[in-house]
Design a protein around this motif. Structure first.
Motif, PDB file in Angstrom:
ATOM      1  N   ALA A 229       0.839  -1.197   0.000  1.00  0.00           N
ATOM      2  CA  ALA A 229       0.000   0.000   0.000  1.00  0.00           C
ATOM      3  C   ALA A 229       0.871   1.243   0.000  1.00  0.00           C
ATOM      4  CB  ALA A 229      -0.921   0.012   1.220  1.00  0.00           C
ATOM      5  N   GLY A 230       0.245   2.352  -0.358  1.00  0.00           N
ATOM      6  CA  GLY A 230       0.862   3.664  -0.249  1.00  0.00           C
ATOM      7  C   GLY A 230      -0.057   4.565   0.546  1.00  0.00           C
ATOM      8  N   VAL A 231       0.525   5.484   1.310  1.00  0.00           N
ATOM      9  CA  VAL A 231      -0.266   6.386   2.142  1.00  0.00           C
ATOM     10  C   VAL A 231       0.259   7.800   1.978  1.00  0.00           C
ATOM     11  CG1 VAL A 231      -1.219   6.812   4.429  1.00  0.00           C
ATOM     12  CG2 VAL A 231      -0.443   4.518   3.836  1.00  0.00           C
ATOM     13  N   VAL A 232      -0.667   8.750   1.820  1.00  0.00           N
ATOM     14  CA  VAL A 232      -0.300  10.162   1.719  1.00  0.00           C
ATOM     15  C   VAL A 232      -0.935  10.925   2.874  1.00  0.00           C
ATOM     16  CG1 VAL A 232      -0.367  12.244   0.310  1.00  0.00           C
ATOM     17  CG2 VAL A 232      -0.194  10.018  -0.799  1.00  0.00           C
ATOM     18  N   ILE A 233      -0.119  11.718   3.556  1.00  0.00           N
ATOM     19  CA  ILE A 233      -0.612  12.580   4.632  1.00  0.00           C
ATOM     20  C   ILE A 233      -0.738  13.980   4.052  1.00  0.00           C
ATOM     21  CG2 ILE A 233      -0.163  13.470   6.945  1.00  0.00           C
ATOM     22  CD1 ILE A 233       1.615  10.932   7.349  1.00  0.00           C
ATOM     23  N   SER A 234      -1.951  14.366   3.723  1.00  0.00           N
ATOM     24  CA  SER A 234      -2.201  15.647   3.061  1.00  0.00           C
ATOM     25  C   SER A 234      -3.684  15.955   3.106  1.00  0.00           C
ATOM     26  CB  SER A 234      -1.740  15.598   1.595  1.00  0.00           C
ATOM     27  OG  SER A 234      -2.151  16.763   0.883  1.00  0.00           O
ATOM     28  N   ALA A 235      -4.011  17.233   3.108  1.00  0.00           N
ATOM     29  CA  ALA A 235      -5.403  17.662   2.942  1.00  0.00           C
ATOM     30  C   ALA A 235      -5.545  18.456   1.656  1.00  0.00           C
ATOM     31  CB  ALA A 235      -5.877  18.473   4.147  1.00  0.00           C
ATOM     32  N   SER A 236      -4.669  18.151   0.688  1.00  0.00           N
ATOM     33  CA  SER A 236      -4.804  18.673  -0.662  1.00  0.00           C
ATOM     34  C   SER A 236      -4.832  20.200  -0.689  1.00  0.00           C
ATOM     35  CB  SER A 236      -6.055  18.071  -1.306  1.00  0.00           C
ATOM     36  OG  SER A 236      -6.124  18.351  -2.672  1.00  0.00           O
ATOM     37  N   HIS A 237      -5.951  20.789  -1.131  1.00  0.00           N
ATOM     38  CA  HIS A 237      -6.051  22.236  -1.294  1.00  0.00           C
ATOM     39  C   HIS A 237      -6.571  22.934  -0.040  1.00  0.00           C
ATOM     40  CE1 HIS A 237      -9.844  20.345  -2.389  1.00  0.00           C
ATOM     41  NE2 HIS A 237     -10.440  21.420  -1.933  1.00  0.00           N
ATOM     42  N   ASN A 238      -6.824  22.190   1.027  1.00  0.00           N
ATOM     43  CA  ASN A 238      -7.345  22.787   2.269  1.00  0.00           C
ATOM     44  C   ASN A 238      -6.256  23.594   2.991  1.00  0.00           C
ATOM     45  OD1 ASN A 238      -9.578  21.271   1.600  1.00  0.00           O
ATOM     46  ND2 ASN A 238      -9.872  20.464   3.660  1.00  0.00           N
ATOM     47  N   PRO A 239      -6.647  24.465   3.944  1.00  0.00           N
ATOM     48  CA  PRO A 239      -5.658  25.226   4.713  1.00  0.00           C
ATOM     49  C   PRO A 239      -4.834  24.329   5.622  1.00  0.00           C
ATOM     50  CG  PRO A 239      -7.866  25.588   5.581  1.00  0.00           C
ATOM     51  CD  PRO A 239      -8.033  24.835   4.300  1.00  0.00           C
ATOM     52  N   PHE A 240      -3.744  24.892   6.159  1.00  0.00           N
ATOM     53  CA  PHE A 240      -2.772  24.083   6.902  1.00  0.00           C
ATOM     54  C   PHE A 240      -3.364  23.444   8.149  1.00  0.00           C
ATOM     55  CE2 PHE A 240      -2.402  27.423  10.026  1.00  0.00           C
ATOM     56  CZ  PHE A 240      -1.832  26.810  11.142  1.00  0.00           C
ATOM     57  N   GLU A 241      -4.396  24.065   8.749  1.00  0.00           N
ATOM     58  CA  GLU A 241      -4.972  23.515   9.971  1.00  0.00           C
ATOM     59  C   GLU A 241      -5.529  22.107   9.744  1.00  0.00           C
ATOM     60  OE1 GLU A 241      -5.866  28.019  10.079  1.00  0.00           O
ATOM     61  OE2 GLU A 241      -5.864  26.402   8.597  1.00  0.00           O
TER      62      GLU A 241
ATOM     63  N   GLY B  21      -5.014  15.191   6.356  1.00  0.00           N
ATOM     64  CA  GLY B  21      -5.752  14.005   5.949  1.00  0.00           C
ATOM     65  C   GLY B  21      -4.816  12.836   5.729  1.00  0.00           C
ATOM     66  N   ILE B  22      -5.388  11.657   5.648  1.00  0.00           N
ATOM     67  CA  ILE B  22      -4.628  10.433   5.378  1.00  0.00           C
ATOM     68  C   ILE B  22      -5.403   9.648   4.336  1.00  0.00           C
ATOM     69  CG2 ILE B  22      -3.680   8.302   6.335  1.00  0.00           C
ATOM     70  CD1 ILE B  22      -3.564   9.709   9.074  1.00  0.00           C
ATOM     71  N   LYS B  23      -4.794   9.436   3.185  1.00  0.00           N
ATOM     72  CA  LYS B  23      -5.468   8.679   2.127  1.00  0.00           C
ATOM     73  C   LYS B  23      -4.567   7.542   1.662  1.00  0.00           C
ATOM     74  CE  LYS B  23      -4.409  12.486  -1.067  1.00  0.00           C
ATOM     75  NZ  LYS B  23      -5.028  13.485  -1.970  1.00  0.00           N
ATOM     76  N   PHE B  24      -5.201   6.498   1.193  1.00  0.00           N
ATOM     77  CA  PHE B  24      -4.523   5.238   0.903  1.00  0.00           C
ATOM     78  C   PHE B  24      -4.595   4.885  -0.579  1.00  0.00           C
ATOM     79  CE2 PHE B  24      -5.455   5.020   5.338  1.00  0.00           C
ATOM     80  CZ  PHE B  24      -4.465   4.230   5.909  1.00  0.00           C
ATOM     81  N   PHE B  25      -3.528   4.243  -1.037  1.00  0.00           N
ATOM     82  CA  PHE B  25      -3.508   3.593  -2.343  1.00  0.00           C
ATOM     83  C   PHE B  25      -3.259   2.103  -2.135  1.00  0.00           C
ATOM     84  CE2 PHE B  25      -2.069   7.939  -3.311  1.00  0.00           C
ATOM     85  CZ  PHE B  25      -2.982   8.288  -4.290  1.00  0.00           C
ATOM     86  N   GLY B  26      -3.912   1.286  -2.945  1.00  0.00           N
ATOM     87  CA  GLY B  26      -3.663  -0.145  -2.896  1.00  0.00           C
ATOM     88  C   GLY B  26      -2.395  -0.507  -3.645  1.00  0.00           C
ATOM     89  N   ALA B  27      -2.105  -1.791  -3.706  1.00  0.00           N
ATOM     90  CA  ALA B  27      -0.897  -2.270  -4.388  1.00  0.00           C
ATOM     91  C   ALA B  27      -0.894  -1.915  -5.863  1.00  0.00           C
ATOM     92  CB  ALA B  27      -0.772  -3.784  -4.207  1.00  0.00           C
ATOM     93  N   ASP B  28      -2.079  -1.632  -6.433  1.00  0.00           N
ATOM     94  CA  ASP B  28      -2.181  -1.254  -7.845  1.00  0.00           C
ATOM     95  C   ASP B  28      -1.999   0.243  -8.066  1.00  0.00           C
ATOM     96  OD1 ASP B  28      -4.506  -0.365  -6.692  1.00  0.00           O
ATOM     97  OD2 ASP B  28      -5.862  -1.369  -8.107  1.00  0.00           O
ATOM     98  N   GLY B  29      -1.706   0.987  -7.000  1.00  0.00           N
ATOM     99  CA  GLY B  29      -1.510   2.427  -7.126  1.00  0.00           C
ATOM    100  C   GLY B  29      -2.791   3.220  -7.204  1.00  0.00           C
ATOM    101  N   ARG B  30      -3.932   2.559  -7.026  1.00  0.00           N
ATOM    102  CA  ARG B  30      -5.224   3.242  -7.111  1.00  0.00           C
ATOM    103  C   ARG B  30      -5.835   3.390  -5.720  1.00  0.00           C
ATOM    104  NH1 ARG B  30      -6.190   3.306 -12.485  1.00  0.00           N
ATOM    105  NH2 ARG B  30      -5.175   1.682 -13.725  1.00  0.00           N
TER     106      ARG B  30
END
Length: 449
Positions: free
Chosen positions: A96-108, A111-120
């Protein structure tokens, strides 16, 4: 999960850092994700990346502790675009892959979002399993002391990701003058040298993150400074990435904004002309402007709409074998170039079309003539229940009948806030406004906060 804790939404788990999205939540999430994802993968490796938010280090440490406690080996790749984690997960054959980000939201927010082994991105059913496991985190089976996972920092595979992005350009960018707005986010170290390495003359702005200035008066949601810099420098185009660089907003040589709808049109028409648009089909969400639909139809291309969210776009792309789809916000997917949206890849595809045609972006983008479009939010007591009210459903049906096409009306609950979003579009501005106002008034009367 406890009441009030953040839950999976349209793009992972999000919340105010250290208030809603706490280290305790992140640790339990790591444990639960390891428990669920390890059942479907022989790999015990997880790739973790983040953007430049102040809370990123804290949440990364807690998340990684959760993973390691369940026997998963973590590779931290540092501050990288979200699509880099998706690609690196594939390169590394990780679970898996994990990104710690809230994308375009302010710094406060974070978020934590996941990718499976297929990168999706993970299917809803898998996210539901992870949520259920979080609620039972104390009873999850854990390995003994000798089987605890290791945590290491390594950027070795980031270069491989950048090479993959550069390869999508098709040809050098010699002669292009560009402005890159990096939003003080994940693109700040990688995007300027990549575009310069392809031969472009680059003016880079908002490249000095301090943990709290991500997306502040900059980036894809606030591209005014990018547009002004384009006008001041005489650049051919500007690219404004969001905080995690999975989307981009562009502007033409005059400083006029070119949104995701227009970028999709520019790319799709070029692909269609070269016989490279399978099924003569483009996928977009219900939020895309009707002008995109009309422009594509004039060239024999069909637009298929989905619910809001790049995950829905990705699913429809796969279902139809289509080659391009995306959102008005600038989140565009090219399945043959990568498993998820990538702001740098999207920008390179538009620039390639400019180079191949010899035409300025203003001329290419003018093919889309935006129709009147209006979005209003109604704050409600609850996001649930309104769908079962006959009066509201009858009003929605009548509104759809008034518009030129029923799909040009969208009424949906926000995925994260107590809001009902009402959006209508048509060729007649007065019809659009009256439709939205009447529905909003009814929803507010019945469900208003």
């Amino acid at each position: 999960m406890s009441a009030g804790e953040p839950r999976f939404g349209t793009d992972g788990i999000r919340g105010v850092a250290n208030t809603e999205l706490t280290p305790h939540v992140a640790m339990r999430l790591g444990m639960a994700a390891a428990h669920v994802l390890s059942r479907s993968s022989a790999s015990r490796r997880v790739i973790v990346g983040r953007d430049t938010r102040l809370s990123g280090d804290m949440l990364e440490a807690a998340l990684n502790a959760g993973f390691a406690s369940m026997g998963m080996h973590v590779t931290n790749v540092g501050v990288v675009p979200t699509p880099a984690v998706s690609q690196i997960t594939l390169f590394a054959r990780a679970a898996a892959g994990v990104v710690i980000s809230a994308s375009h939201n302010p710094f406060e927010d974070n978020g934590i979002k996941f990718f499976g082994a297929d990168g999706r991105k993970l299917p809803d059913a898998v996210e539901d399993e992870i949520e259920a496991a979080m609620a039972q985190w104390e009873s999850l089976p854990r390995p003994g002391p000798a089987e605890i996972g290791r945590i290491q920092d390594s950027r070795d595979l980031v270069g491989q990701y950048l090479a993959r992005v550069a390869s999508t350009a098709g040809a050098p960018l010699d002669g292009f003058r560009l402005v890159l707005d990096c939003a003080n986010g994940a693109a700040h170290e990688l995007a300027p040298p990549l575009f310069r390495g392809l031969g472009a003359e680059v003016t880079a702005i908002h490249t000095e993150p301090d943990g709290v200035n991500i997306n502040v008066a900059c980036g894809s949601t606030k591209p005014a400074s990018m547009a002004e810099t384009v006008r001041h420098t005489g650049a051919h185009a500007g690219l404004a990435f969001d905080g995690d660089c999975d989307r981009v907003m562009m502007c033409d040589e005059r400083g006029e904004i070119v949104d995701g709808d227009r970028m999709m049109a520019v790319c799709a028409l070029g692909m269609h002309a070269h016989g490279d648009l399978p099924g003569s089909l483009v996928v977009a969400t219900i939020m895309s402007n009707a002008g995109l639909e009309v422009a594509l139809e004039e060239h024999g291309i069909r637009l298929v709409r989905t619910d809001v969210g790049d995950r829905h776009v990705a699913e429809e792309l796969a279902r139809n074998g289509a080659a391009i789809g995306g959102e008005q916000s600038g989140h565009v997917l090219f399945p043959r170039l990568g498993p998820t949206g990538d702001g740098m890849v999207t920008g390179l595809q538009v620039l390639a079309r400019m180079r191949a045609s010899g035409r300025p972006l203003s001329e290419l983008a003018s093919v889309v003539r935006p129709c009147p479009q209006l979005l209003r939010n109604v704050r409600v007591r609850s996001r649930e229940g309104w769908q079962q009210v006959p009066e509201i459903q009858q009003a929605i049906a009548a509104a759809r009948a008034r518009l030129s096409r029923p799909e040009w009306l969208s009424v949906r609950a926000s995925g994260t806030e107590p809001l009902i979003r009402v959006m209508a579009q048509d060729t007649d501005a007065a019809r659009v406004e009256s439709t939205v106002e009447e529905l909003c008034a009814l929803i507010e009367r019945r469900f208003g906060a």
